[in-house]
Design a protein around this motif. Structure first.
Motif, PDB file in Angstrom:
ATOM      1  N   PHE A  12       0.831  -1.210   0.000  1.00  0.00           N
ATOM      2  CA  PHE A  12       0.000   0.000   0.000  1.00  0.00           C
ATOM      3  C   PHE A  12       0.863   1.257   0.000  1.00  0.00           C
ATOM      4  O   PHE A  12       0.615   2.201  -0.755  1.00  0.00           O
ATOM      5  N   ASP A  13       1.900   1.274   0.829  1.00  0.00           N
ATOM      6  CA  ASP A  13       2.802   2.431   0.905  1.00  0.00           C
ATOM      7  C   ASP A  13       3.491   2.666  -0.437  1.00  0.00           C
ATOM      8  O   ASP A  13       3.622   3.814  -0.887  1.00  0.00           O
ATOM      9  N   ALA A  14       3.926   1.602  -1.099  1.00  0.00           N
ATOM     10  CA  ALA A  14       4.588   1.739  -2.402  1.00  0.00           C
ATOM     11  C   ALA A  14       3.630   2.297  -3.449  1.00  0.00           C
ATOM     12  O   ALA A  14       4.005   3.150  -4.264  1.00  0.00           O
ATOM     13  N   ILE A  15       2.388   1.839  -3.429  1.00  0.00           N
ATOM     14  CA  ILE A  15       1.405   2.338  -4.400  1.00  0.00           C
ATOM     15  C   ILE A  15       1.098   3.812  -4.140  1.00  0.00           C
ATOM     16  O   ILE A  15       1.002   4.622  -5.072  1.00  0.00           O
ATOM     17  N   MET A  16       0.944   4.175  -2.885  1.00  0.00           N
ATOM     18  CA  MET A  16       0.676   5.574  -2.549  1.00  0.00           C
ATOM     19  C   MET A  16       1.838   6.464  -2.974  1.00  0.00           C
ATOM     20  O   MET A  16       1.638   7.594  -3.431  1.00  0.00           O
ATOM     21  N   THR A  17       3.039   5.969  -2.824  1.00  0.00           N
ATOM     22  CA  THR A  17       4.220   6.744  -3.194  1.00  0.00           C
ATOM     23  C   THR A  17       4.336   6.891  -4.704  1.00  0.00           C
ATOM     24  O   THR A  17       4.617   7.976  -5.211  1.00  0.00           O
ATOM     25  N   GLU A  18       4.107   5.814  -5.422  1.00  0.00           N
ATOM     26  CA  GLU A  18       4.321   5.804  -6.868  1.00  0.00           C
ATOM     27  C   GLU A  18       3.102   6.243  -7.657  1.00  0.00           C
ATOM     28  O   GLU A  18       3.224   6.664  -8.813  1.00  0.00           O
ATOM     29  N   ARG A  19       1.900   6.110  -7.062  1.00  0.00           N
ATOM     30  CA  ARG A  19       0.640   6.419  -7.753  1.00  0.00           C
ATOM     31  C   ARG A  19       0.493   5.581  -9.031  1.00  0.00           C
ATOM     32  O   ARG A  19      -0.075   6.024 -10.023  1.00  0.00           O
ATOM     33  N   SER A  20       1.015   4.379  -8.982  1.00  0.00           N
ATOM     34  CA  SER A  20       0.963   3.494 -10.144  1.00  0.00           C
ATOM     35  C   SER A  20       1.218   2.063  -9.693  1.00  0.00           C
ATOM     36  O   SER A  20       2.160   1.814  -8.929  1.00  0.00           O
ATOM     37  N   ILE A  21       0.387   1.133 -10.159  1.00  0.00           N
ATOM     38  CA  ILE A  21       0.592  -0.280  -9.841  1.00  0.00           C
ATOM     39  C   ILE A  21       1.897  -0.775 -10.457  1.00  0.00           C
ATOM     40  O   ILE A  21       2.688  -1.493  -9.820  1.00  0.00           O
ATOM     41  N   THR A  22       2.146  -0.366 -11.698  1.00  0.00           N
ATOM     42  CA  THR A  22       3.355  -0.819 -12.400  1.00  0.00           C
ATOM     43  C   THR A  22       4.619  -0.329 -11.699  1.00  0.00           C
ATOM     44  O   THR A  22       5.548  -1.098 -11.458  1.00  0.00           O
ATOM     45  N   ARG A  23       4.647   0.968 -11.360  1.00  0.00           N
ATOM     46  CA  ARG A  23       5.840   1.514 -10.700  1.00  0.00           C
ATOM     47  C   ARG A  23       6.002   0.951  -9.293  1.00  0.00           C
ATOM     48  O   ARG A  23       7.120   0.747  -8.820  1.00  0.00           O
ATOM     49  N   ALA A  24       4.884   0.709  -8.617  1.00  0.00           N
ATOM     50  CA  ALA A  24       4.969   0.096  -7.290  1.00  0.00           C
ATOM     51  C   ALA A  24       5.546  -1.315  -7.384  1.00  0.00           C
ATOM     52  O   ALA A  24       6.353  -1.725  -6.537  1.00  0.00           O
ATOM     53  N   ALA A  25       5.147  -2.046  -8.418  1.00  0.00           N
ATOM     54  CA  ALA A  25       5.701  -3.391  -8.616  1.00  0.00           C
ATOM     55  C   ALA A  25       7.210  -3.331  -8.835  1.00  0.00           C
ATOM     56  O   ALA A  25       7.969  -4.129  -8.263  1.00  0.00           O
ATOM     57  N   ASP A  26       7.658  -2.381  -9.643  1.00  0.00           N
ATOM     58  CA  ASP A  26       9.102  -2.212  -9.864  1.00  0.00           C
ATOM     59  C   ASP A  26       9.811  -1.855  -8.565  1.00  0.00           C
ATOM     60  O   ASP A  26      10.900  -2.374  -8.273  1.00  0.00           O
ATOM     61  N   ARG A  27       9.212  -0.975  -7.796  1.00  0.00           N
ATOM     62  CA  ARG A  27       9.816  -0.534  -6.535  1.00  0.00           C
ATOM     63  C   ARG A  27       9.983  -1.700  -5.567  1.00  0.00           C
ATOM     64  O   ARG A  27      10.980  -1.784  -4.839  1.00  0.00           O
ATOM     65  N   ALA A  34       0.933  -9.617  -8.979  1.00  0.00           N
ATOM     66  CA  ALA A  34       1.040  -9.827  -7.532  1.00  0.00           C
ATOM     67  C   ALA A  34       0.615  -8.585  -6.773  1.00  0.00           C
ATOM     68  O   ALA A  34      -0.073  -8.665  -5.739  1.00  0.00           O
ATOM     69  N   VAL A  35       0.996  -7.411  -7.279  1.00  0.00           N
ATOM     70  CA  VAL A  35       0.582  -6.162  -6.624  1.00  0.00           C
ATOM     71  C   VAL A  35      -0.927  -5.969  -6.773  1.00  0.00           C
ATOM     72  O   VAL A  35      -1.602  -5.563  -5.828  1.00  0.00           O
ATOM     73  N   SER A  36      -1.453  -6.244  -7.952  1.00  0.00           N
ATOM     74  CA  SER A  36      -2.897  -6.115  -8.162  1.00  0.00           C
ATOM     75  C   SER A  36      -3.669  -7.055  -7.236  1.00  0.00           C
ATOM     76  O   SER A  36      -4.726  -6.687  -6.701  1.00  0.00           O
ATOM     77  N   ASN A  37      -3.136  -8.238  -7.043  1.00  0.00           N
ATOM     78  CA  ASN A  37      -3.771  -9.194  -6.128  1.00  0.00           C
ATOM     79  C   ASN A  37      -3.744  -8.672  -4.693  1.00  0.00           C
ATOM     80  O   ASN A  37      -4.715  -8.811  -3.945  1.00  0.00           O
ATOM     81  N   ALA A  38      -2.641  -8.027  -4.326  1.00  0.00           N
ATOM     82  CA  ALA A  38      -2.544  -7.446  -2.986  1.00  0.00           C
ATOM     83  C   ALA A  38      -3.574  -6.336  -2.803  1.00  0.00           C
ATOM     84  O   ALA A  38      -4.170  -6.191  -1.731  1.00  0.00           O
ATOM     85  N   VAL A  39      -3.800  -5.543  -3.852  1.00  0.00           N
ATOM     86  CA  VAL A  39      -4.801  -4.474  -3.785  1.00  0.00           C
ATOM     87  C   VAL A  39      -6.189  -5.063  -3.554  1.00  0.00           C
ATOM     88  O   VAL A  39      -6.980  -4.539  -2.760  1.00  0.00           O
ATOM     89  N   SER A  40      -6.490  -6.172  -4.226  1.00  0.00           N
ATOM     90  CA  SER A  40      -7.785  -6.832  -4.028  1.00  0.00           C
ATOM     91  C   SER A  40      -7.961  -7.265  -2.577  1.00  0.00           C
ATOM     92  O   SER A  40      -9.048  -7.117  -1.990  1.00  0.00           O
ATOM     93  N   PRO A  89      24.438   1.520  -3.010  1.00  0.00           N
ATOM     94  CA  PRO A  89      24.252   2.019  -4.378  1.00  0.00           C
ATOM     95  C   PRO A  89      24.509   0.963  -5.437  1.00  0.00           C
ATOM     96  O   PRO A  89      23.833   0.946  -6.467  1.00  0.00           O
ATOM     97  N   ALA A  90      25.448   0.097  -5.194  1.00  0.00           N
ATOM     98  CA  ALA A  90      25.836  -0.892  -6.207  1.00  0.00           C
ATOM     99  C   ALA A  90      24.711  -1.874  -6.513  1.00  0.00           C
ATOM    100  O   ALA A  90      24.629  -2.398  -7.627  1.00  0.00           O
ATOM    101  N   THR A  91      23.836  -2.129  -5.538  1.00  0.00           N
ATOM    102  CA  THR A  91      22.774  -3.124  -5.734  1.00  0.00           C
ATOM    103  C   THR A  91      21.370  -2.534  -5.679  1.00  0.00           C
ATOM    104  O   THR A  91      20.398  -3.235  -5.946  1.00  0.00           O
ATOM    105  N   ALA A  92      21.262  -1.266  -5.334  1.00  0.00           N
ATOM    106  CA  ALA A  92      19.948  -0.639  -5.151  1.00  0.00           C
ATOM    107  C   ALA A  92      19.158  -0.576  -6.455  1.00  0.00           C
ATOM    108  O   ALA A  92      19.718  -0.327  -7.526  1.00  0.00           O
ATOM    109  N   LYS A  93      17.864  -0.818  -6.353  1.00  0.00           N
ATOM    110  CA  LYS A  93      16.928  -0.640  -7.465  1.00  0.00           C
ATOM    111  C   LYS A  93      15.920   0.412  -7.015  1.00  0.00           C
ATOM    112  O   LYS A  93      15.026   0.141  -6.225  1.00  0.00           O
TER     113      LYS A  93
END
Length: 323
Positions: A12-27, A34-40, A89-93
């Motif tokens: 939920f926090d990732a979606i609120m931050t990104e305002r996007s299911i796709t970007r939240a999934a990447d984050r 899987a994120v859409s299922n979590a929203v359900s 930094p070397a491994t951060a996404k």
């Protein structure tokens, strides 16, 4: 709290931050289904729609906003406790969004990208237009991680690190009749002016100062970014009061004339500003350290080069010419 409920809050926090299911999934390094299922599951558990589609993005409901206000700071504290390794930094996404003007992009982005490519290949840097008027709101809504702007907006909600104090010049084409050292207030006020307006307003700080002196000026043309200034004044009768950094290269290359404005302009300090909830965000701390170093170094070099151009050793001039 059960582990699955904590997982839902993190999503939920990732979606609120990104305002996007796709970007939240990447984050979160999750798949979009899987994120859409979590929203359900959230909608069932919390008995609210939570998010509604808005074009390619989504908009939170009032209940979602209220919930986020209550959980985001405790989540940050919990993440700090559990994250012993911090930000690597070397491994951060991660994607950082910074509200900036094009002046700052020109000054910092190339060097910032070089650092990312060599030290943090999984990090993305996105420039978001800084319209000045909504700087506090985009931080409050977590639409950006940093705002590069005036320090006046800082309050108990925001933190700031000083970067620079801009210097102002009045620029015009080299054969302009006002391209002289002794321009009068009346000549200045009666000229056709170009205004860089990030907010869309047709008056600026210069107009406020002139009004205090009982004068007004004609704003004959406005633009919403600084990169247009040099080309416009070079090919027109317009003059423009602008931060030196916006036209430094054109001054150094002798493409336009630059004089000291005939009015006293008190510049406001420019800072990197962030929300207090990200005080201990190790990734943002890493970014701020590099960003601050780059900006301060570039600004110092630009001002030095412009001063050498306008004030050669044989014709010394005071520092206030650049204030």
């Amino acid at each position: 709290m059960r582990p699955q409920e904590l997982n839902l809050l993190m999503v939920f926090d990732a979606i609120m931050t990104e305002r996007s299911i796709t970007r939240a999934a990447d984050r979160l390094a999750m798949t979009q289904p899987a994120v859409s299922n979590a929203v359900s599951r959230m909608r069932v558990a919390w008995k609210d729609e939570l998010f509604v589609k808005d074009g390619r993005n989504i908009q939170p409901t009032l209940h979602a906003h209220n919930l986020w206000d209550q959980i985001r700071e405790p989540l940050i504290e919990l993440t700090d406790v559990l994250d012993h390794k911090g930000f690597d930094p070397a491994t951060a996404k991660r994607t950082f969004r910074i509200a900036v003007t094009d002046i700052v992009v020109d000054m910092a982005w190339a060097e910032l990208r070089r650092i990312v490519e060599t030290q943090a290949p999984g990090v993305n840097i996105h420039a978001i237009p800084n319209t000045i008027a909504n700087s506090d709101q985009v931080l409050e809504d977590a639409e950006v991680d940093l705002v590069i702007g005036i320090s006046g907006m800082v309050s108990s909600t925001f933190r700031a690190e000083y970067l620079l104090t801009p210097h102002y010049v009045c620029v015009m084409h080299k054969d302009h009749h006002l391209a002289k050292a002794d321009i009068s207030l009346e000549e200045f006020a009666s000229a056709d002016h170009l205004l860089v307006s990030l907010s869309g307003d047709t008056t600026g700080y210069t107009d406020q100062v002139l009004l205090q002196l009982g004068l007004t000026r004609r704003i004959a043309c406005t633009v919403n970014h600084f990169s247009s200034v040099a080309s416009l004044v070079k090919n027109s009768e317009l003059i423009c009061v602008v931060p030196t950094s916006a036209v430094a290269n054109s001054i150094i290359n002798d493409e336009i004339a630059a004089i000291k404005p005939p009015i006293e302009l008190m510049p406001q300090q420019v800072s990197a500003i962030w929300h207090k909830r990200q005080d201990r965000d190790k990734g943002l701390i890493w970014l701020r350290e590099h960003f601050s170093r780059i900006i301060k170094h570039e600004f110092k070099n630009q001002i030095s080069a412009v001063k050498q151009k306008l004030c050669p050793a044989s014709v010394p001039c005071a520092d206030e010419q650049f204030n």
